[in-house]
Enzyme design. Structure first.
Site, short mmCIF file in Angstrom:
data_model
loop_
_atom_site.label_atom_id
_atom_site.label_comp_id
_atom_site.label_asym_id
_atom_site.label_seq_id
_atom_site.Cartn_x
_atom_site.Cartn_y
_atom_site.Cartn_z
N ASN A 318 0.86 -1.13 0.17
CA ASN A 318 0.18 0.07 0.04
C ASN A 318 0.97 1.25 -0.01
O ASN A 318 0.73 2.20 0.86
CB ASN A 318 -0.86 -0.20 1.33
CG ASN A 318 -2.14 0.70 0.88
OD1 ASN A 318 -2.45 1.52 -0.02
ND2 ASN A 318 -3.18 0.72 1.86
N HIS A 349 -8.98 3.83 7.64
CA HIS A 349 -9.63 2.40 7.24
C HIS A 349 -10.72 2.30 7.72
O HIS A 349 -11.71 1.49 6.94
CB HIS A 349 -8.52 1.22 7.98
CG HIS A 349 -7.40 1.21 7.13
ND1 HIS A 349 -6.20 1.72 7.28
CD2 HIS A 349 -7.26 0.35 5.86
CE1 HIS A 349 -5.01 1.40 6.39
NE2 HIS A 349 -5.63 0.34 5.78
#
EC number: 2.3.1.-
Length: 495
Positions: A318, A349
């Site tokens: 990521n 998130h």
């Protein structure tokens, strides 16, 4: 999931059409912005229904905030609003509609849009308010010197190439792509000077796209055949915990979490391929003259699976989100930057408790891994044989530690997460604390060296690579600003 795959495959075809028939040499930036935005909103509407209105609302209000607040404080207001709006949507989706389910998960694209909104707000603040000498080299290169129009803003946030799965890109890279200047600038940088001979070079992304689609196919095949036979939930199965030995349990922990990764490989690599198919993502040429299409790539699979440290894993997983966290949080934090960065990552998130357990555990693991590396690694690098043994041991330790850390991220809830950790007697939590007591983080000199030494595990390497790979030139007509940025980029290239 079916809608997502269908929409991304459609986006891939649209990207090929976009590059062929709406190439920057054939049409105006205005048309390219309009088409990219309308296609993006259509895909969002098809995939998420009227939930897609959240994308427009979040972008529209953020743009209004930028206009009325002014460049001095708009980055703070945009950050709070975008992250707050995302959090409210995540709370309603998770705790009101479908806890633990991923159907109509419209918050996924909102996470990418939130990154773009906050990144651009800070880049405008840096470019239009802060003094040049107060900026870091990366901030100076990414700084935006003029306010984008509403169309440019919506196109950046909601274009069809990245609305469903990203990845994040800088605003200036995107504008350079739309206006057809990315290839010219990359070629000029590669030569270290303005070389008009090669300014019209337009390399083909076909080979890169084909390679990435092959990876997507293999990842999808692995996910559909292997992943379901190795569920992460089996780690907390009562019979398994009662009968399996510790080596077997840790081996299954590793393989089950490794089997959970191909779905991310598939989604992120397909998103990268879509951008490349449209002509976006060119990073120049390597030393052998081969084109590189990894300007906005989000992962490096080989390095992930062979990681011998927490740092190496996070360097390659990521990637664009790690850079976003550094730019908007870590390098601007006034205290405990590592802790603040992990907390922001957890909030971004979502609101599942498992996310917070994972990132709080990640703080311990990161600090412990850094302490071990700083204090003992240099004893094992003199002899190739000893270093090989050290690398094997650290690879095994890293893979188990990563798997141990992210189990709550997959299980989502508090009870199963604590069931897993308690069944392991919180062994790696305790080990990390003991490591920090025995091997404290080394103190360094004041000033820039101190700041460099406490950077998060992904920070320095990624920022150096980013300075090399970014083709971020100002869209302003001010020739002084453009010349200044060329100088900045050329110095980074020489490094």
């Amino acid at each position: 999931q079916v809608n997502f795959v269908v929409c991304q495959l459609f986006a891939l075809l649209a990207a090929i059409w976009f590059r062929t028939y709406l190439h920057s040499s054939k049409t105006s930036p205005f048309i390219r912005h309009v088409v990219a935005t309308l296609l993006g909103l259509y895909l969002a509407l098809f995939c998420f229904g009227w939930y897609a209105l959240h994308f427009v609302i979040q972008s529209g209000i953020s743009y209004y905030i930028m206009i009325i607040i002014g460049v001095e404080n708009m980055h703070k207001y945009c950050f709070v609003f975008a992250l707050g709006y995302l959090t409210v949507c995540q709370i309603t989706r998770v705790y009101i509609f479908d806890y633990g389910q991923y159907s109509a998960d419209f918050s996924g694209p909102m996470m990418i849009i939130t990154q773009k909104i906050t990144s651009l707000a800070f880049e405008i603040h840096d470019g239009m308010f802060r003094k040049n000498e107060d900026l870091t080299p990366s901030q100076r290169c990414l700084a935006v010197r003029r306010m984008p129009s509403l169309l440019e803003y919506l196109s950046y946030n909601c274009n069809f190439m990245g609305i469903l799965a990203g990845p994040l890109c800088s605003y200036k890279d995107y504008i350079n792509f739309i206006e057809g200047r990315s290839y010219q600038l990359q070629q000029s940088e590669a030569n270290g000077k303005e070389d008009t001979k090669y300014e019209q070079t337009d390399p083909s992304p076909n080979i890169a796209v084909a390679q990435k689609l092959l990876i997507c196919g293999l990842s999808l095949l692995f996910h559909m055949t292997i992943t379901k036979t190795l569920p992460v939930e089996y780690n907390i199965d009562e019979n398994f915990r009662a009968t399996a030995s510790w080596p077997v349990r840790f081996f299954y922990l590793y393989v089950s979490l490794m089997a959970a990764r191909p779905k991310y490989y598939f989604a992120w690599t397909l998103a990268d391929a879509i951008n490349n198919a449209a002509g976006f993502g060119f990073r120049g040429y390597d030393k052998n003259g081969v084109t590189r299409w990894d300007l906005i790539s989000n992962l490096r699979i080989q390095q992930i699976e062979s990681s011998t440290s927490f740092k190496m894993f996070l360097d390659n997983w990521n990637i664009q989100t790690a850079l976003w966290l550094k730019r908007v949080c870590y390098e601007r934090a006034t205290f405990s930057p590592t802790i603040q960065t992990f907390i922001l990552s957890a909030i971004w998130h979502g609101v599942y408790p498992g996310y917070y357990l994972t990132f709080l555990t990640g703080v311990l693991m990161t600090l412990a891994a850094r302490a071990i590396r700083n204090n003992i690694r240099h004893y094992f690098v003199e002899s190739p044989t000893v270093k090989l043994c050290y690398d094997i041991i650290t690879w095994m330790t890293t893979q188990v530690a990563i798997s141990y850390t992210v189990v709550p991220f997959v299980l989502l809830s508090v009870k199963p997460s604590f069931t897993f950790y308690s069944s392991c007697y919180f062994c790696l939590h305790i080990a990390s604390i003991l490591v920090l007591l025995v091997f404290p983080l080394k103190r360094t000199q004041k000033g820039s060296k101190k700041h460099e030494s406490i950077q998060p595990v992904w920070s320095r390497k990624l920022e150096e690579e980013n300075l090399l790979q970014k083709n971020s030139y100002s869209t302003t007509n001010n020739s002084f600003s453009q010349k200044e940025e060329i100088t900045c980029r050329y110095q980074a290239l020489k490094q």
